[in-house]
Design an enzyme around this catalytic site. Structure first.
Site, PDB file in Angstrom:
ATOM      1  CE  LYS A   1      -3.649  -2.608   2.252  1.00 27.63           C
ATOM      2  NZ  LYS A   1      -4.447  -2.892   3.469  1.00 27.63           N
TER       3      LYS A   1
ATOM      4  CD  GLN B   1      -3.156  -4.631   6.508  1.00 20.84           C
ATOM      5  OE1 GLN B   1      -3.018  -3.663   5.781  1.00 20.84           O
ATOM      6  NE2 GLN B   1      -3.791  -5.725   6.110  1.00 20.84           N
TER       7      GLN B   1
ATOM      8  CG  ASP C   1      -9.361  -0.159   4.555  1.00 20.88           C
ATOM      9  OD1 ASP C   1      -9.013  -0.339   3.373  1.00 20.88           O
ATOM     10  OD2 ASP C   1      -8.605  -0.371   5.533  1.00 20.88           O
TER      11      ASP C   1
HETATM   12  C1  BQF Z   1      -1.412  -9.759  -6.088  1.00 17.27           C
HETATM   13  C2  BQF Z   1      -5.760  -9.228   2.398  1.00 17.27           C
HETATM   14  C3  BQF Z   1      -6.686 -11.267   3.268  1.00 17.27           C
HETATM   15  C4  BQF Z   1      -6.738 -10.714   4.548  1.00 17.27           C
HETATM   16  C5  BQF Z   1      -6.301  -9.423   4.762  1.00 17.27           C
HETATM   17  C6  BQF Z   1      -1.424  -7.681  -4.696  1.00 17.27           C
HETATM   18  C7  BQF Z   1      -2.208  -7.714  -2.430  1.00 17.27           C
HETATM   19  C8  BQF Z   1      -2.415  -9.082  -2.542  1.00 17.27           C
HETATM   20  C9  BQF Z   1      -2.171  -9.744  -3.720  1.00 17.27           C
HETATM   21  C10 BQF Z   1      -2.503  -6.979  -1.176  1.00 17.27           C
HETATM   22  C11 BQF Z   1      -5.221  -8.419   1.323  1.00 17.27           C
HETATM   23  C12 BQF Z   1      -5.136  -8.949  -0.078  1.00 17.27           C
HETATM   24  C13 BQF Z   1      -4.727  -7.141   1.616  1.00 17.27           C
HETATM   25  C14 BQF Z   1      -1.653  -9.057  -4.803  1.00 17.27           C
HETATM   26  C15 BQF Z   1      -4.085  -6.287   0.594  1.00 17.27           C
HETATM   27  C16 BQF Z   1      -4.847  -7.851  -1.071  1.00 17.27           C
HETATM   28  O1  BQF Z   1      -0.520  -9.355  -6.851  1.00 17.27           O
HETATM   29  O2  BQF Z   1      -2.157 -10.702  -6.390  1.00 17.27           O
HETATM   30  C17 BQF Z   1      -1.700  -7.018  -3.521  1.00 17.27           C
HETATM   31  O3  BQF Z   1      -1.630  -6.292  -0.680  1.00 17.27           O
HETATM   32  N1  BQF Z   1      -3.763  -7.027  -0.601  1.00 17.27           N
HETATM   33  C18 BQF Z   1      -4.854  -6.649   2.953  1.00 17.27           C
HETATM   34  O4  BQF Z   1      -4.483  -5.523   3.256  1.00 17.27           O
HETATM   35  O5  BQF Z   1      -5.394  -7.422   3.918  1.00 17.27           O
HETATM   36  C19 BQF Z   1      -5.819  -8.694   3.686  1.00 17.27           C
HETATM   37  C20 BQF Z   1      -6.198 -10.535   2.205  1.00 17.27           C
END
Ligand code: BQF
Length: 289
Positions: free
Chosen positions: A56, A100, A123
Site C-alpha cells: 500500500k 491493517q 477502507d
Molecule cells: C497480487 C488481504 C486477506 C486478509 C487481509 C497484490 C495484495 C495481494 C495480492 C494486497 C489483502 C489482499 C490485503 C496481490 C491487501 C490484497 O498481486 O495478487 C496485492 O496487498 N492485498 C490486505 O491488506 O489485507 C488482507 C487478504
C-alpha cells in the site's frame, strides 16, 4: 474441447489506474498546496500484514501520495490504539486512515473501526460508510469490491442482466460486492446470488453463473466442473501456501472452461490497492475542498 480463457491482467489495469491517479494527484497538489496523505496503522508483526502495508505504501509513492506508517507492538492495548486513531482523526495533514486487519487477539476490531473518522475511513469499514453504501449514497467504495467492478468495466464485461454468483459473504468482500453488482447503473444491474459455507449443492448455483466471484478463502475450492462454459471467473482468494499465493479457483482447469479469468497473484489484489489510492484522493478532496 480445451479452449483457453482470456486472462484479465489486474496488475496492468491497476498500473493504468495509477497513471490516471498520478495526474490527478499533481493537479490536487497544485490546487491545494497540500499533498494527499494516507496513515497506515500496523499492530503486531503478522508477516502477511507487513507485506500488505508495504504494498500500500509503495503504491502511494507511485502516484505521489504521502504515507505514514504507525507501527505498534503486539502488546498494544485497545486504549493506546484508540488514542492513536483519535490523534490521526484530528491531524489535518492526514486525509486517510487505514487500520491493517486482522488485529491481534484481545483487541475489539469493531470498536477500533468505529473510532476512525468516517471522512478519513478509506477502507469504508466504519458503520456509517457501510450504511451509506447500503443506501446507495457511498462516500467511499470498499476497495476489493470496487476493484472487482473496475476490472469488469475496464475489460468491457457487461454486468447488466447477467447472473452474478458471489461465493462468500464476508463484510469486506462478499456482502458489499453483492450490493455493488445488484446496484442500479453501470457496473451493476446484475441478478445476484450469494452462496456461502452453508449452501447446499454449491455447484448447482455456480454452474448458473455468467459471472462467478470466488471470495471464499479456501484454496482452489472452485473447480473446473463448477463453472459454466464461457463464464467470467473473478478470483478474490489470497491464500498463502509454500508455493506462494493461491486463489480460490483451480486456475488450470477453470481457464479451460471460462471465457475470462483473473489470475492469483496479479488479478484482484493489485486492484484492491489501486482503489485504496482512489479513496485517499477522494478523502483529500473532500477534506480540503
Ligand atoms: C497480487 C488481504 C486477506 C486478509 C487481509 C497484490 C495484495 C495481494 C495480492 C494486497 C489483502 C489482499 C490485503 C496481490 C491487501 C490484497 O498481486 O495478487 C496485492 O496487498 N492485498 C490486505 O491488506 O489485507 C488482507 C487478504
Amino acid at each position: 474441447m480445451p479452449s483457453s480463457a482470456q486472462i484479465i491482467d489486474g496488475k496492468q489495469i491497476a498500473k493504468q489506474i495509477r497513471g490516471e491517479l498520478a495526474v490527478e494527484v499533481v493537479e490536487f497538489i497544485q490546487n491545494n498546496s497540500v499533498t494527499p496523505c494516507l496513515a497506515a496503522i500496523l499492530v503486531g508483526d503478522d508477516p502477511a500484514s507487513e507485506v500488505y502495508v508495504r504494498n500500500k505504501r509503495k503504491a502511494c509513492e507511485h502516484v505521489g501520495i504521502d504515507s505514514q506508517l504507525h507501527r505498534l507492538p503486539v502488546t498494544t492495548t485497545q486504549d493506546e490504539l484508540l488514542r492513536l486513531i483519535a490523534r490521526l482523526n484530528k491531524d489535518e495533514s492526514v486525509h486517510g486512515i487505514l487500520v491493517q486487519l486482522p488485529l491481534p487477539k484481545g483487541i475489539d476490531t469493531d470498536q477500533v473501526l468505529l473510532a476512525v473518522a468516517p471522512a478519513k475511513d478509506v477502507d469504508a469499514f466504519h458503520p456509517t460508510n457501510v450504511g451509506r453504501l447500503v443506501q446507495g449514497k457511498p462516500r467511499f467504495l470498499p476497495c476489493t469490491p470496487h476493484g472487482v467492478i473496475q476490472l469488469l468495466k475496464r475489460t468491457g464485461i457487461e454486468t447488466s442482466g447477467k447472473h452474478a454468483v458471489v461465493v462468500g459473504r464476508s463484510d469486506i468482500v462478499g456482502k458489499p460486492l453483492a450490493l455493488l453488482l445488484a446496484a442500479r447503473g453501470n457496473g451493476g444491474d446484475a441478478t445476484v446470488t450469494v452462496c456461502h459455507s452453508r449452501t447446499k449443492d454449491l455447484a448447482s448455483y455456480t454452474r448458473q453463473a455468467d459471472i462467478l466471484i470466488a471470495a471464499i478463502g479456501k484454496p482452489e475450492a472452485i473447480t473446473g466442473e463448477m463453472i459454466k462454459p464461457g463464464a467470467v471467473v473473478i478470483d478474490v482468494g489470497v491464500n498463502r501456501s509454500d508455493a506462494g499465493l493461491v486463489g480460490d479457483v483451480e486456475f488450470a482447469a477453470a481457464s479451460q472452461v471460462a471465457s475470462y479469468i483473473t489470475p492469483v497473484p496479479g488479478g484482484v489484489g493489485p486492484m484492491t490497492i489501486a482503489m485504496l489510492l482512489v479513496n485517499t484522493l477522494t478523502a483529500a478532496k473532500a477534506l480540503e475542498q
